[in-house]
Scaffold this motif. Structure first.
Motif, PDB file in Angstrom:
ATOM      1  N   LEU A   8     198.058 -72.768  97.690  1.00 30.50           N
ATOM      2  CA  LEU A   8     198.455 -71.377  97.878  1.00 30.50           C
ATOM      3  C   LEU A   8     197.675 -70.467  96.933  1.00 30.50           C
ATOM      4  O   LEU A   8     197.345 -69.330  97.281  1.00 30.50           O
ATOM      5  CB  LEU A   8     199.957 -71.230  97.637  1.00 30.50           C
ATOM      6  CG  LEU A   8     200.543 -69.833  97.760  1.00 30.50           C
ATOM      7  CD1 LEU A   8     200.350 -69.281  99.166  1.00 30.50           C
ATOM      8  CD2 LEU A   8     202.025 -69.835  97.390  1.00 30.50           C
ATOM      9  N   LEU A  18     205.677 -63.175 100.144  1.00 22.54           N
ATOM     10  CA  LEU A  18     205.702 -64.342 101.010  1.00 22.54           C
ATOM     11  C   LEU A  18     206.987 -64.350 101.816  1.00 22.54           C
ATOM     12  O   LEU A  18     208.067 -64.140 101.262  1.00 22.54           O
ATOM     13  CB  LEU A  18     205.641 -65.637 100.191  1.00 22.54           C
ATOM     14  CG  LEU A  18     204.467 -65.866  99.260  1.00 22.54           C
ATOM     15  CD1 LEU A  18     204.609 -67.222  98.571  1.00 22.54           C
ATOM     16  CD2 LEU A  18     203.145 -65.762  99.993  1.00 22.54           C
ATOM     17  N   CYS A  20     208.621 -67.191 103.251  1.00 20.94           N
ATOM     18  CA  CYS A  20     208.426 -68.636 103.167  1.00 20.94           C
ATOM     19  C   CYS A  20     209.603 -69.396 103.766  1.00 20.94           C
ATOM     20  O   CYS A  20     210.748 -69.221 103.341  1.00 20.94           O
ATOM     21  CB  CYS A  20     208.232 -69.062 101.707  1.00 20.94           C
ATOM     22  SG  CYS A  20     207.832 -70.809 101.502  1.00 20.94           S
ATOM     23  N   CYS A  25     209.073 -77.022 104.280  1.00 23.17           N
ATOM     24  CA  CYS A  25     208.046 -76.417 103.423  1.00 23.17           C
ATOM     25  C   CYS A  25     208.393 -76.564 101.943  1.00 23.17           C
ATOM     26  O   CYS A  25     207.547 -76.960 101.142  1.00 23.17           O
ATOM     27  CB  CYS A  25     207.878 -74.939 103.761  1.00 23.17           C
ATOM     28  SG  CYS A  25     207.203 -74.642 105.401  1.00 23.17           S
ATOM     29  N   ILE A 229     204.816 -68.263 105.779  1.00 24.23           N
ATOM     30  CA  ILE A 229     204.535 -69.687 105.584  1.00 24.23           C
ATOM     31  C   ILE A 229     205.583 -70.495 106.325  1.00 24.23           C
ATOM     32  O   ILE A 229     206.780 -70.233 106.196  1.00 24.23           O
ATOM     33  CB  ILE A 229     204.581 -70.059 104.088  1.00 24.23           C
ATOM     34  CG1 ILE A 229     203.596 -69.207 103.282  1.00 24.23           C
ATOM     35  CG2 ILE A 229     204.288 -71.544 103.889  1.00 24.23           C
ATOM     36  CD1 ILE A 229     203.702 -69.417 101.784  1.00 24.23           C
ATOM     37  N   ASP A 231     206.372 -74.509 108.757  1.00 20.98           N
ATOM     38  CA  ASP A 231     205.920 -75.722 109.439  1.00 20.98           C
ATOM     39  C   ASP A 231     206.275 -75.709 110.919  1.00 20.98           C
ATOM     40  O   ASP A 231     205.958 -76.664 111.633  1.00 20.98           O
ATOM     41  CB  ASP A 231     206.517 -76.968 108.778  1.00 20.98           C
ATOM     42  CG  ASP A 231     208.026 -77.068 108.970  1.00 20.98           C
ATOM     43  OD1 ASP A 231     208.712 -76.018 108.906  1.00 20.98           O
ATOM     44  OD2 ASP A 231     208.533 -78.186 109.175  1.00 20.98           O
ATOM     45  N   ASP A 236     208.097 -70.193 112.835  1.00 20.07           N
ATOM     46  CA  ASP A 236     207.514 -69.529 111.668  1.00 20.07           C
ATOM     47  C   ASP A 236     206.179 -68.862 111.986  1.00 20.07           C
ATOM     48  O   ASP A 236     205.952 -67.698 111.617  1.00 20.07           O
ATOM     49  CB  ASP A 236     207.295 -70.548 110.540  1.00 20.07           C
ATOM     50  CG  ASP A 236     208.529 -71.362 110.231  1.00 20.07           C
ATOM     51  OD1 ASP A 236     209.584 -70.756 109.979  1.00 20.07           O
ATOM     52  OD2 ASP A 236     208.449 -72.601 110.255  1.00 20.07           O
ATOM     53  N   THR A 247     199.480 -65.845 108.566  1.00 16.04           N
ATOM     54  CA  THR A 247     200.351 -67.016 108.591  1.00 16.04           C
ATOM     55  C   THR A 247     199.659 -68.224 107.973  1.00 16.04           C
ATOM     56  O   THR A 247     198.446 -68.404 108.119  1.00 16.04           O
ATOM     57  CB  THR A 247     200.772 -67.362 110.028  1.00 16.04           C
ATOM     58  OG1 THR A 247     199.599 -67.534 110.839  1.00 16.04           O
ATOM     59  CG2 THR A 247     201.638 -66.258 110.632  1.00 16.04           C
ATOM     60  N   LEU A 248     200.463 -69.060 107.323  1.00 16.94           N
ATOM     61  CA  LEU A 248     200.012 -70.321 106.731  1.00 16.94           C
ATOM     62  C   LEU A 248     200.855 -71.441 107.321  1.00 16.94           C
ATOM     63  O   LEU A 248     202.066 -71.486 107.112  1.00 16.94           O
ATOM     64  CB  LEU A 248     200.157 -70.281 105.210  1.00 16.94           C
ATOM     65  CG  LEU A 248     200.013 -71.606 104.448  1.00 16.94           C
ATOM     66  CD1 LEU A 248     198.670 -72.261 104.720  1.00 16.94           C
ATOM     67  CD2 LEU A 248     200.220 -71.378 102.947  1.00 16.94           C
ATOM     68  N   ILE A 250     202.089 -75.181 107.547  1.00 18.59           N
ATOM     69  CA  ILE A 250     202.248 -76.383 106.753  1.00 18.59           C
ATOM     70  C   ILE A 250     202.296 -77.567 107.715  1.00 18.59           C
ATOM     71  O   ILE A 250     203.290 -77.779 108.418  1.00 18.59           O
ATOM     72  CB  ILE A 250     203.521 -76.316 105.885  1.00 18.59           C
ATOM     73  CG1 ILE A 250     203.487 -75.082 104.978  1.00 18.59           C
ATOM     74  CG2 ILE A 250     203.676 -77.592 105.064  1.00 18.59           C
ATOM     75  CD1 ILE A 250     202.303 -75.019 104.043  1.00 18.59           C
ATOM     76  N   LEU A 289     202.880 -77.569 101.043  1.00 16.37           N
ATOM     77  CA  LEU A 289     202.827 -76.380 100.200  1.00 16.37           C
ATOM     78  C   LEU A 289     202.666 -76.817  98.743  1.00 16.37           C
ATOM     79  O   LEU A 289     203.434 -77.616  98.242  1.00 16.37           O
ATOM     80  CB  LEU A 289     204.088 -75.545 100.380  1.00 16.37           C
ATOM     81  CG  LEU A 289     204.174 -74.249  99.585  1.00 16.37           C
ATOM     82  CD1 LEU A 289     203.014 -73.315  99.944  1.00 16.37           C
ATOM     83  CD2 LEU A 289     205.513 -73.560  99.830  1.00 16.37           C
TER      84      LEU A 289
END
Length: 290
Positions: A8, A18, A20, A25, A229, A231, A236, A247-248, A250, A289
């Motif tokens: 990150l 974030l 999250c 995650c 963030i 999964d 998400d 977006t990230l 996981i 993460l």
């Protein structure tokens, strides 16, 4: 094109806030992952704000009560926003009527009792008397299957009952056991012709609530400075893309089995091929993460 990152910290300077996800995650339902906790602590130490945004069908205070058991410290987050919070507002405003039948386990009873000041829960009644349904999950999440409820849903659809889904997730992993969530039941009801209302990710109400809570805390943030963030590619990530934020993804959560043997290091070719079939690809991806 989705960019693979190792931590990150590699992109943290671009963002102020974030959104999250929690389960998958930050923790696996049994314990927090230390590296994920450290990443959130470091983001906050750099001046960022962490909103833990969860599709849990419980209000934020009930979610927080589980943090000590999981090992999530207070200095890893600033705000909690849950699907339960957003769904409570809708329920109290009569979205599915003033007499409701609760479909869900006993552990979710706080959804009806721990309401914010000014909100009043509708009356909980037997199914035969209900004007609508509030679904927080199966009665027995370890043994029930969504199809087990088709008979009840047929009767509900015939009566024109709306179903308020307090958790749009389809499944979560509790340690090594996969369990069904309210979203799976709502999907069956919708497929049968019933009407389901959703308030968690990827739907707008939970993001609207997050922004209101940030504003109440004196934080006015532009979408360009928010990173979502998670999964869940259809919750998400789809939700973040729909809100116009980066977006990230996981990969070591719900979809971990798709990307090779090492949950911390997805195989790029497998990830790239899988994402080709998705209409909401993430901006970034990483294994776990950290």
């Amino acid at each position: 094109m989705t960019e693979m990152i190792d931590s990150l910290a590699a992109i943290a300077a671009r963002y102020d806030v974030l959104f999250c996800d929690l389960w998958g995650c930050v923790h696996d339902g049994e314990r927090a992952w230390p590296a994920a906790v450290s990443a959130l602590q470091a983001f906050r130490a750099g001046g960022g704000k962490v909103v833990l945004m969860t599709n849990a069908p419980r209000p934020a205070p009930a979610v927080e009560k589980g943090f000590q058991r999981l090992g999530i410290p207070d200095d890893a987050w600033d705000l909690i926003v849950s699907s339960g919070d957003a769904a409570q507002e809708a329920m109290a405003n009569g979205a599915v009527g003033r007499k409701i039948w609760h479909l869900g386990p006993e552990k979710d009873y706080r959804f009806f009792t721990d309401l914010p000041e000014g909100l009043t829960a509708p009356e909980r009644v037997p199914f035969e008397q209900a004007e609508g349904i509030v679904c927080t999950g199966p009665f027995d999440e370890f043994n029930d299957h969504p199809d087990d409820y088709r008979g009840t849903f047929l009767a509900a659809k015939t009566r024109g009952l709306k179903l308020l889904c307090a958790n749009p997730d389809i499944v979560v992993d509790l340690g090594h056991q996969r369990i069904w969530c309210a979203g799976a039941l709502a999907a069956v009801y919708t497929e049968m012709g019933g009407e389901s209302l959703y308030f968690g990710k990827p739907h707008p109400p939970i993001y609207d609530l997050a922004r209101r809570k940030l504003a109440q805390a004196g934080i006015d943030v532009h979408s360009d400075h928010v990173l979502a963030i998670g999964d869940g590619i259809d919750t998400d990530i789809r939700g973040g893309v729909g809100e116009g934020v980066d977006t990230l993804f996981i990969t070591g959560g719900l979809e971990v089995a798709r990307f090779g043997d090492d949950p911390t290091a997805p195989e790029p070719d497998l990830l790239r091929d899988w994402l080709k079939g998705r209409d909401t690809p993430p901006r970034f991806a990483m294994g776990r993460l950290r």
